[in-house]
Design an enzyme around this catalytic site. Structure first.
Site, PDB file in Angstrom:
ATOM      1  N   ARG A 293      43.774  46.344  31.111  1.00  0.00           N
ATOM      2  CA  ARG A 293      43.349  45.183  31.674  1.00  0.00           C
ATOM      3  C   ARG A 293      42.004  44.924  31.374  1.00  0.00           C
ATOM      4  O   ARG A 293      41.436  43.921  30.773  1.00  0.00           O
ATOM      5  CB  ARG A 293      43.341  45.140  33.271  1.00  0.00           C
ATOM      6  CG  ARG A 293      45.024  44.757  33.639  1.00  0.00           C
ATOM      7  CD  ARG A 293      45.069  44.840  35.242  1.00  0.00           C
ATOM      8  NE  ARG A 293      44.561  45.967  35.851  1.00  0.00           N
ATOM      9  CZ  ARG A 293      43.901  46.207  36.965  1.00  0.00           C
ATOM     10  NH1 ARG A 293      43.769  45.146  37.619  1.00  0.00           N
ATOM     11  NH2 ARG A 293      43.431  47.157  37.293  1.00  0.00           N
TER      12      ARG A 293
ATOM     13  N   ASN B  31      47.954  43.450  37.615  1.00  0.00           N
ATOM     14  CA  ASN B  31      49.181  44.414  37.353  1.00  0.00           C
ATOM     15  C   ASN B  31      50.111  43.649  38.187  1.00  0.00           C
ATOM     16  O   ASN B  31      49.997  42.983  39.216  1.00  0.00           O
ATOM     17  CB  ASN B  31      48.531  45.545  38.074  1.00  0.00           C
ATOM     18  CG  ASN B  31      47.816  46.653  37.353  1.00  0.00           C
ATOM     19  OD1 ASN B  31      47.861  46.598  36.251  1.00  0.00           O
ATOM     20  ND2 ASN B  31      46.946  47.572  38.074  1.00  0.00           N
TER      21      ASN B  31
END
Length: 97
Positions: free
Chosen positions: A26, A44
Protein backbone atom coordinates in the site's frame (compact mmCIF):
# COMPACT_ATOMS: atom_id res chain seq x y z
CA UNK A 1 -21.74 12.56 -19.50
CA UNK A 2 -17.94 12.40 -19.99
CA UNK A 3 -16.50 9.50 -21.95
CA UNK A 4 -14.19 7.64 -19.55
CA UNK A 5 -12.41 6.01 -22.49
CA UNK A 6 -10.83 9.30 -23.60
CA UNK A 7 -7.82 10.98 -22.03
CA UNK A 8 -9.92 13.04 -19.60
CA UNK A 9 -10.44 12.36 -15.92
CA UNK A 10 -11.26 8.82 -14.85
CA UNK A 11 -11.68 6.63 -11.78
CA UNK A 12 -9.79 3.36 -11.61
CA UNK A 13 -10.75 0.71 -9.10
CA UNK A 14 -8.30 -2.18 -9.04
CA UNK A 15 -8.41 -5.31 -6.91
CA UNK A 16 -4.92 -6.70 -6.46
CA UNK A 17 -4.69 -10.40 -5.57
CA UNK A 18 -1.58 -12.17 -4.27
CA UNK A 19 0.84 -11.72 -1.38
CA UNK A 20 0.24 -7.96 -1.07
CA UNK A 21 -0.39 -7.42 2.65
CA UNK A 22 2.32 -6.81 5.23
CA UNK A 23 4.96 -6.20 2.56
CA UNK A 24 4.75 -2.41 2.00
CA UNK A 25 2.45 -2.75 -1.01
CA UNK A 26 0.00 0.00 0.00
CA UNK A 27 2.86 2.41 0.77
CA UNK A 28 4.47 1.59 -2.60
CA UNK A 29 1.15 2.13 -4.38
CA UNK A 30 0.61 5.45 -2.58
CA UNK A 31 4.05 6.72 -3.60
CA UNK A 32 3.44 5.77 -7.26
CA UNK A 33 -0.02 7.36 -7.26
CA UNK A 34 1.21 10.62 -5.72
CA UNK A 35 4.08 10.78 -8.24
CA UNK A 36 1.46 10.52 -11.00
CA UNK A 37 -0.71 13.26 -9.45
CA UNK A 38 -3.55 10.90 -8.53
CA UNK A 39 -5.85 10.97 -5.51
CA UNK A 40 -7.48 7.98 -3.84
CA UNK A 41 -6.69 5.10 -1.52
CA UNK A 42 -5.16 1.66 -1.10
CA UNK A 43 -7.12 -0.53 1.31
CA UNK A 44 -6.48 -4.03 2.67
CA UNK A 45 -9.37 -6.42 2.01
CA UNK A 46 -10.01 -9.99 3.20
CA UNK A 47 -8.38 -12.89 1.33
CA UNK A 48 -5.01 -11.12 0.95
CA UNK A 49 -6.31 -8.51 -1.48
CA UNK A 50 -5.77 -4.78 -1.76
CA UNK A 51 -8.31 -2.43 -3.32
CA UNK A 52 -6.80 0.55 -5.10
CA UNK A 53 -9.03 3.50 -5.98
CA UNK A 54 -7.42 6.27 -8.02
CA UNK A 55 -8.84 9.36 -9.69
CA UNK A 56 -7.16 11.75 -12.08
CA UNK A 57 -6.15 11.91 -15.72
CA UNK A 58 -6.96 8.65 -17.54
CA UNK A 59 -3.35 8.33 -18.75
CA UNK A 60 -1.99 8.59 -15.18
CA UNK A 61 -4.49 5.97 -13.98
CA UNK A 62 -3.36 3.68 -16.79
CA UNK A 63 0.26 4.19 -15.73
CA UNK A 64 -0.63 3.24 -12.14
CA UNK A 65 -2.44 0.13 -13.37
CA UNK A 66 0.63 -0.83 -15.43
CA UNK A 67 2.81 -0.36 -12.33
CA UNK A 68 0.52 -2.63 -10.30
CA UNK A 69 0.99 -5.31 -12.97
CA UNK A 70 4.70 -4.65 -13.55
CA UNK A 71 6.19 -7.35 -11.36
CA UNK A 72 8.18 -4.63 -9.57
CA UNK A 73 5.81 -4.30 -6.61
CA UNK A 74 6.60 -5.40 -3.07
CA UNK A 75 5.28 -8.88 -2.35
CA UNK A 76 3.77 -10.88 -5.19
CA UNK A 77 0.91 -9.85 -7.46
CA UNK A 78 -0.94 -12.81 -8.95
CA UNK A 79 -3.81 -10.98 -10.64
CA UNK A 80 -5.24 -7.46 -10.96
CA UNK A 81 -8.93 -6.95 -11.76
CA UNK A 82 -9.88 -3.47 -12.94
CA UNK A 83 -13.00 -1.35 -13.28
CA UNK A 84 -13.19 2.07 -14.93
CA UNK A 85 -15.82 4.69 -14.17
CA UNK A 86 -16.39 8.41 -14.01
CA UNK A 87 -14.59 10.20 -11.18
CA UNK A 88 -16.75 10.81 -8.12
CA UNK A 89 -14.57 13.62 -6.78
CA UNK A 90 -14.25 14.65 -3.16
CA UNK A 91 -10.90 12.88 -2.71
CA UNK A 92 -7.76 14.59 -1.45
CA UNK A 93 -4.33 13.05 -1.30
CA UNK A 94 -3.78 9.31 -1.41
CA UNK A 95 -4.37 7.34 1.78
CA UNK A 96 -3.51 3.87 3.03
CA UNK A 97 -6.24 2.06 4.90
Amino acid sequence: MPDVTDSGAARLTAWVHGHVQGVGFRWWTRSRALALGLVGSATNLPASRVEVVAEGPREACEQLLAALRSGETPGRVDFVAEQWSEPKGGLTGFVER
